[in-house]
Design a protein around this motif. Structure first.
Motif, short mmCIF file in Angstrom:
data_model
loop_
_atom_site.label_atom_id
_atom_site.label_comp_id
_atom_site.label_asym_id
_atom_site.label_seq_id
_atom_site.Cartn_x
_atom_site.Cartn_y
_atom_site.Cartn_z
N TRP A 46 101.80 43.38 22.46
CA TRP A 46 101.65 42.03 22.98
C TRP A 46 100.61 42.11 24.07
O TRP A 46 100.39 43.16 24.66
CB TRP A 46 102.98 41.46 23.47
N CYS A 80 103.79 38.79 29.71
CA CYS A 80 104.92 39.03 30.60
C CYS A 80 104.91 38.07 31.78
O CYS A 80 105.91 37.90 32.45
CB CYS A 80 104.91 40.46 31.13
N PRO A 100 110.23 33.45 30.56
CA PRO A 100 110.97 33.57 29.32
C PRO A 100 111.55 32.22 28.89
O PRO A 100 111.66 31.30 29.70
CB PRO A 100 112.08 34.56 29.64
N CYS A 123 108.68 42.94 33.58
CA CYS A 123 107.80 43.30 32.46
C CYS A 123 107.72 44.83 32.38
O CYS A 123 107.23 45.47 33.30
CB CYS A 123 106.41 42.74 32.69
N LEU A 166 112.91 49.76 29.42
CA LEU A 166 113.49 48.63 28.69
C LEU A 166 113.94 47.60 29.70
O LEU A 166 114.47 47.97 30.76
CB LEU A 166 114.74 49.07 27.92
N ALA A 192 115.75 38.27 25.41
CA ALA A 192 114.86 39.27 24.80
C ALA A 192 115.00 40.63 25.45
O ALA A 192 115.06 40.75 26.68
CB ALA A 192 113.41 38.80 24.89
N LEU A 193 115.05 41.64 24.61
CA LEU A 193 114.90 43.00 25.09
C LEU A 193 113.41 43.35 24.97
O LEU A 193 112.83 43.23 23.89
CB LEU A 193 115.73 43.97 24.25
N ARG A 194 112.81 43.74 26.08
CA ARG A 194 111.40 44.10 26.09
C ARG A 194 111.27 45.59 26.35
O ARG A 194 112.09 46.17 27.03
CB ARG A 194 110.66 43.34 27.19
N TRP A 195 110.19 46.17 25.81
CA TRP A 195 110.01 47.60 26.03
C TRP A 195 108.56 47.98 26.19
O TRP A 195 107.66 47.26 25.76
CB TRP A 195 110.61 48.41 24.88
N GLU A 205 109.01 43.21 21.95
CA GLU A 205 110.25 42.58 22.38
C GLU A 205 111.05 42.16 21.16
O GLU A 205 110.51 42.05 20.05
CB GLU A 205 109.99 41.39 23.30
#
Ligand SMILES: [Mn+2]
Length: 293
Positions: free
Chosen positions: A34, A39, A43, A118, A145, A151-154, A202
């Motif tokens: 992304w 970020c 959200p 982020c 993470l 949302a789970l973002r990584w 994400e």
């Protein structure tokens, strides 16, 4: 023995009763990219506010893994100091610990802000701070993470990985980044891979999802199917994240010392043509994060 004392009683003896074949029909995620600017977008409004309940197990071998869990901010991090530079007066844990300490401090400082962390920005900031404070030639993998509403973002560099389970089924599994067998992407102050090489992405999570993060000491010793099996058993027993992490850490510990087929030996055969069997002796970091409302 300490490892026995910290294994939840109902799970003693189960470690080798769990299937170790590879799983099927599992989403694999190598981190679609992304734009890091994403970020900065707020959200989506939360339908139900989700939060993270997390705990860990750490079973050191040469003690070069590092991690943090910040439940209130919904952020976890894992790093694995790469052993290639061990010796010659080099502390191979210096970069992994620096990354995680700087990331944790930034999360603590920002805790309470409403927009979520982020992972890419956090990793970049932790990297820059670590580089500024050390000249070590040590290198490290890194995974961050974060939970931002639904949302789970990584963001991750290397083979510290994570998996998401829903109703006991493996739904998403991060694929390791490696240059060649047993040589993961790695960050260091003296070259190597960059934060911009990170896999980022994400994924929408729900209440009840279980996120497992760890170093290769976990994922090179425990097949996905075995991890899925132990998550199901632990869930049936209503174990806490800490007890689940201990159970999975114990499984990885036993697999590392067994002569059974492991993800590591399977990859060694496939990628290098060896006939090695058995696990991989390594530091084992396991983090369990429950997605709760
Ligand atoms: Mn490792």
């Amino acid at each position: 023995m300490e490892i026995d004392m910290q294994t939840p009683d109902p799970l003693m003896g189960l470690a080798f009763g769990i299937p170790t074949s590879a799983g099927d029909e599992v989403g694999q995620e190598n981190g679609h990219r992304w734009d890091p600017m994403d970020c900065d977008e707020p959200p989506l409004p939360a339908r139900t506010a989700l939060r993270m309940d997390c705990d860990f197990s750490y079973l050191p071998d040469h003690d070069e893994d590092a991690h943090f869990c910040h439940a209130r901010a919904g952020v976890v991090g894992v790093a694995d100091g790469v052993g290639g530079c061990r010796g010659d007066g080099v502390d191979a844990a210096e970069f992994s610990r620096g990354l995680m300490a700087n990331a944790y401090n930034a999360v603590t400082a920002a805790a309470g802000s409403s927009s979520g962390v982020c992972p890419y920005t956090l990793l970049e900031m932790a990297y820059q701070k670590t580089v500024a404070s050390t000249r070590t030639p040590a290198a490290s993998t890194a995974l961050v993470l974060s939970l931002a509403d639904q949302a789970l973002r990584w963001a991750y560099v290397g083979d510290s990985a994570f998996a998401v389970f829903r109703r006991g089924r493996l739904l998403l599994r991060a694929l390791p980044q490696q240059h060649y067998f047993n040589c993961p992407f790695q960050l260091s102050a003296v070259g190597g891979d960059r934060v911009k090489d990170a896999a980022v992405g994400e994924f929408p999570v729900e209440e009840g999802d279980v996120v497992v993060a760890g170093t290769d000491g976990l994922f090179d010793n425990v097949f996905d199917a075995a991890l899925e099996g132990i998550v199901q058993r632990c869930t049936a027993l209503s174990l806490t994240p800490g007890k689940m992490a201990q159970a999975v850490g114990r499984l990885a510990y036993d697999m590392a010392r067994s002569s059974r087929e492991s993800p590591f030996s399977a990859a060694s055969r496939e990628q290098q043509g060896t006939n090695f069997t058995g696990g991989k002796m390594d530091d084992i970091t396991v983090i369990f994060a429950f997605i709760v409302s």
